[in-house]
Scaffold this active site. Structure first.
Site, mmCIF file in Angstrom:
data_model
loop_
_atom_site.group_PDB
_atom_site.id
_atom_site.type_symbol
_atom_site.label_atom_id
_atom_site.label_comp_id
_atom_site.label_asym_id
_atom_site.label_seq_id
_atom_site.Cartn_x
_atom_site.Cartn_y
_atom_site.Cartn_z
ATOM 1 N N LYS A 219 47.939 -34.440 -37.550
ATOM 2 C CA LYS A 219 48.156 -35.339 -37.538
ATOM 3 C C LYS A 219 48.419 -36.149 -38.795
ATOM 4 C CE LYS A 219 46.169 -40.713 -36.278
ATOM 5 N NZ LYS A 219 44.690 -41.279 -35.353
ATOM 6 N N GLU A 225 42.513 -27.426 -44.886
ATOM 7 C CA GLU A 225 42.639 -25.845 -43.952
ATOM 8 C C GLU A 225 44.364 -25.789 -44.069
ATOM 9 O OE1 GLU A 225 40.188 -28.421 -43.661
ATOM 10 O OE2 GLU A 225 38.546 -27.097 -43.953
ATOM 11 N N GLY A 280 42.003 -37.315 -33.136
ATOM 12 C CA GLY A 280 42.198 -36.309 -33.540
ATOM 13 C C GLY A 280 41.656 -35.666 -32.546
ATOM 14 N N ARG A 281 40.346 -35.295 -31.808
ATOM 15 C CA ARG A 281 39.860 -35.008 -31.000
ATOM 16 C C ARG A 281 39.981 -35.055 -29.817
ATOM 17 N NH1 ARG A 281 36.609 -37.941 -33.754
ATOM 18 N NH2 ARG A 281 35.733 -39.477 -33.605
ATOM 19 N N GLU A 366 31.656 -34.862 -32.949
ATOM 20 C CA GLU A 366 32.442 -36.081 -34.000
ATOM 21 C C GLU A 366 31.745 -37.477 -33.409
ATOM 22 O OE1 GLU A 366 35.449 -34.752 -36.840
ATOM 23 O OE2 GLU A 366 36.791 -35.044 -35.203
ATOM 24 N N HIS A 397 21.012 -13.848 -20.640
ATOM 25 C CA HIS A 397 20.275 -12.637 -21.184
ATOM 26 C C HIS A 397 20.460 -12.963 -22.813
ATOM 27 C CE1 HIS A 397 20.394 -10.405 -17.572
ATOM 28 N NE2 HIS A 397 21.451 -11.042 -17.313
ATOM 29 N N LYS A 525 34.591 -33.104 -47.524
ATOM 30 C CA LYS A 525 36.013 -33.183 -47.819
ATOM 31 C C LYS A 525 36.042 -33.165 -49.173
ATOM 32 C CE LYS A 525 38.564 -33.797 -43.906
ATOM 33 N NZ LYS A 525 39.433 -34.383 -42.902
HETATM 34 O O1 F6P Z 1 37.739 -33.253 -39.108
HETATM 35 C C1 F6P Z 1 37.954 -34.244 -39.373
HETATM 36 C C2 F6P Z 1 38.966 -34.553 -38.275
HETATM 37 O O2 F6P Z 1 39.540 -35.862 -39.228
HETATM 38 C C3 F6P Z 1 39.180 -34.574 -37.498
HETATM 39 O O3 F6P Z 1 38.976 -35.760 -36.602
HETATM 40 C C4 F6P Z 1 40.245 -33.893 -36.621
HETATM 41 O O4 F6P Z 1 40.499 -33.561 -35.301
HETATM 42 C C5 F6P Z 1 40.701 -32.427 -37.780
HETATM 43 O O5 F6P Z 1 39.957 -32.902 -39.187
HETATM 44 C C6 F6P Z 1 41.918 -32.681 -37.933
HETATM 45 O O6 F6P Z 1 43.150 -33.242 -38.399
HETATM 46 P P1 F6P Z 1 44.462 -33.358 -38.449
HETATM 47 O O7 F6P Z 1 45.417 -33.351 -37.271
HETATM 48 O O8 F6P Z 1 45.349 -35.199 -39.398
HETATM 49 O O9 F6P Z 1 44.721 -32.358 -39.979
#
Ligand code: F6P
Length: 572
Positions: A219, A225, A280-281, A366, A397, A525
């Protein structure tokens, strides 16, 4: 903090939910009924299942194996009313800025609005834009799947690699994993999220550049990452293919930050838009679901949206006492806040749903892992639980022992389809029987006399019985919900995921927290950036606490020593 939306804020002054009459009555009710045993409740009321179940389409929620009576449910519903669940729900659907700290609407429900009704955010009907993006997804996914859109050398696309993290990974990943039977033969979907290059490297080992499509899902298009993996994937591609021009056929982006995606080298045509009112989620229903459309086909993606829409309609219109997400949320509050349950387990009796707990961890933790309420005050009650789980029967198990005989209360959801996608001999009957057996055993337990009788029947000598029987007693009275559905179809999965989204929403309203920001993630972060700087030089680090300094310096010692050795080897 961003300005608060006064409209949404005004009617929500339930910050002292624990002082409310509804809460106090529940507290008293808990004290009076805490020793009630479900075994007795079932024995005294043959109608208990009928009283405590809800059906929606092919999904049956059996919540009769919970430590509740009619009165508990009534009081919990009162609590929901006191907290303003209905009005907050309506505000969310109306596009009000219910994400108060970020001053934003929360409109994932519009993404799966299958009706012809307009849905507004800040006075603008967002449906035309949503439909436009869906259409763009359809055209592209159809073209890739049919072989019309091909790689740079004219070959078919066989592998889709989604590069994203958090909501830009878990949502599409859980759907693709769960919906494998609907996938097109010859097409594979991979999800790369971890900053550990192993994730990318191991994935790249399985694919060829000429038949791979990368979907860069972010987004923000700034997530460390994702950008790291995207850059490395592009470098790998260019290294093997050698042509910048070919990138256009192999990289697409899903983002709210078009400029950054273009800077990365993705052409405007290959960028799929998401909006700032999609969290995001909660984003798998948007273009973040592009890997789903590619892997399963757009028709299946739309069936998923239909399932979610059906749950939205149910959530919006069903009376609270017959409302699946509301009931599941209230049961969660009951255990979390009155029984002090610290966690909530999710046990899918379906291998396809094996990643559901991971997806729900982000959705729930979250969203509701918060200590500050909507008025900016520290809460004095427990909020979101720890979510965990594993597919049955594997969990049986491993950790089920603790559920049956441990000292901690762990309410749990069991999810199981009536029909298997992979019928084979007796497998599914065994699977389902185990699921039902577990919830029955957790609820019923085994009394002392039952344990003694069993040992005697087995012919165990009396002196052994005396030392053994206490270990063979199961207290029972361990609560669970069962979600039983016909078959794991895209529609059913859509409904299930939306069910959990709304459950989390309702709990957030009751706990008076903003379920839609995630500021706790930011601090780590920031620090990671600083520490990365420290790791990039040889001088000893002294700027942190002794533990962090020591860890940084230990790694530097080993890493730079190895670098020196490598350099020495190269020279000699
Ligand atoms: O972990 C924090 C967060 O902002 C999440 O809420 C989101 O889903 C994820 O990082 C990835 O964000 P982006 O889609 O901006 O890369």
């Amino acid at each position: 903090m961003a300005a608060k939306n006064t409209d949404a804020h005004a009617s929500a002054s339930n910050s002292s939910i624990t002082d409310s009459e509804a809460w106090q009555q529940l507290k008293a009710h808990f004290q009076q009924n805490r020793t009630l045993h479900m075994r007795d409740l079932f024995a005294s009321n043959p109608e208990r299942f009928h009283q405590f179940h809800i059906r929606l389409g092919d999904i049956l929620l059996d919540y009769s194996k919970n430590r509740i009576t009619d009165e508990t449910r009534r009081l919990l519903i009162e609590l929901a009313k006191t907290a303003g669940v209905e009005s907050w729900r309506d505000k969310m659907f109306a596009g009000e800025h219910v994400n108060l700290t970020e001053d934003r609407a929360v409109m994932h429900v519009a993404l799966r609005n299958r009706s012809q009704q307009a849905m507004y955010v800040d006075g603008l009907d967002v449906m035309p834009e949503i439909r436009q993006v869906l259409q763009k997804m359809r055209v592209f996914s159809d073209a890739v799947r049919s072989g019309e859109a091909r790689g740079y050398n004219g070959g078919r696309i066989k592998s889709i690699i989604n590069i994203g993290i958090g909501g830009s990974d878990l949502g599409p990943m859980v759907v693709c994993e769960s919906m494998k039977p609907y996938a097109q033969r010859g097409l594979n979907a991979y999800f790369v999220s971890n900053a550990d290059a192993t994730h990318l490297q191991e994935t790249l080992k399985q694919v060829e550049p000429e038949s791979t499509l990368f979907v860069i899902s972010s987004k923000s298009f700034t997530t460390q990452e994702t950008m790291l993996n995207a850059d490395s994937a592009k470098a790998w591609f260019l290294d093997l293919v050698g042509s910048e021009k070919a990138v256009a056929r192999h990289f697409v982006a899903v983002t709210n930050n078009t400029e950054a995606a273009e800077d990365f080298g993705i052409s405007a045509d290959n960028i799929y838009q998401i909006w700032d009112w999609v969290g995001g989620r909660y984003s798998l229903w948007s273009a973040i679901g592009l890997p789903i459309a590619l892997y399963l086909g757009m028709d299946h993606f739309e069936e998923l949206l239909e399932g979610a829409h059906a749950m939205d309609q149910h959530f919006k219109t069903a009376p609270l006492e017959e409302n699946m997400p509301v009931i599941m949320a209230l049961l969660g509050v009951w255990y979390n806040n009155f029984f002090d349950a610290q966690s909530h387990a999710v046990m899918p009796y379906s291998q396809y749903l094996r990643r559901l707990p991971a997806y729900l961890q982000q959705l729930d933790m979250e969203s509701n892992g918060k200590t500050i309420d909507r008025e900016g005050e520290r809460v004095d009650y427990l909020t979101g639980p720890i979510i965990w789980g594993e597919p049955g029967t594997n969990g049986q198990h491993a950790f089920f022992q603790l559920l049956h005989q441990g000292t901690k209360p762990v309410p749990a959801d069991f999810l199981v389809p009536c029909i298997s996608q992979n019928p084979m001999g007796n497998h599914h009957r065994v699977l389902v029987a185990n699921c039902f057996a577990q919830t029955r055993a957790l609820m019923h337990g085994k009394t002392t006399s039952e344990a003694l009788d069993q040992l005697r029947e087995e012919g165990v000598p009396d002196d052994e019985i005396n030392t053994l029987f206490a270990h063979k007693v199961f207290d029972g009275n361990k609560p669970s919900n069962t979600l039983l559905f016909e078959k794991l179809t895209p529609k059913t999965l859509g409904s299930i995921l939306a069910l959990y989204e709304h459950k989390v929403f309702v709990q957030g309203v009751i706990w008076n927290i903003n379920s839609f920001d995630q500021m706790g993630v930011e601090y780590g972060k920031e620090l990671a950036g600083d520490i990365q700087g420290e790791l990039s030089h040889r001088e000893e680090t002294h700027s942190y606490d002794s533990s962090t300094n020591a860890l940084i310096n230990y790694r530097k010692g080993i890493y730079y020593h190895q670098q020196d050795n490598n350099n020495y080897d190269k020279k000699s």
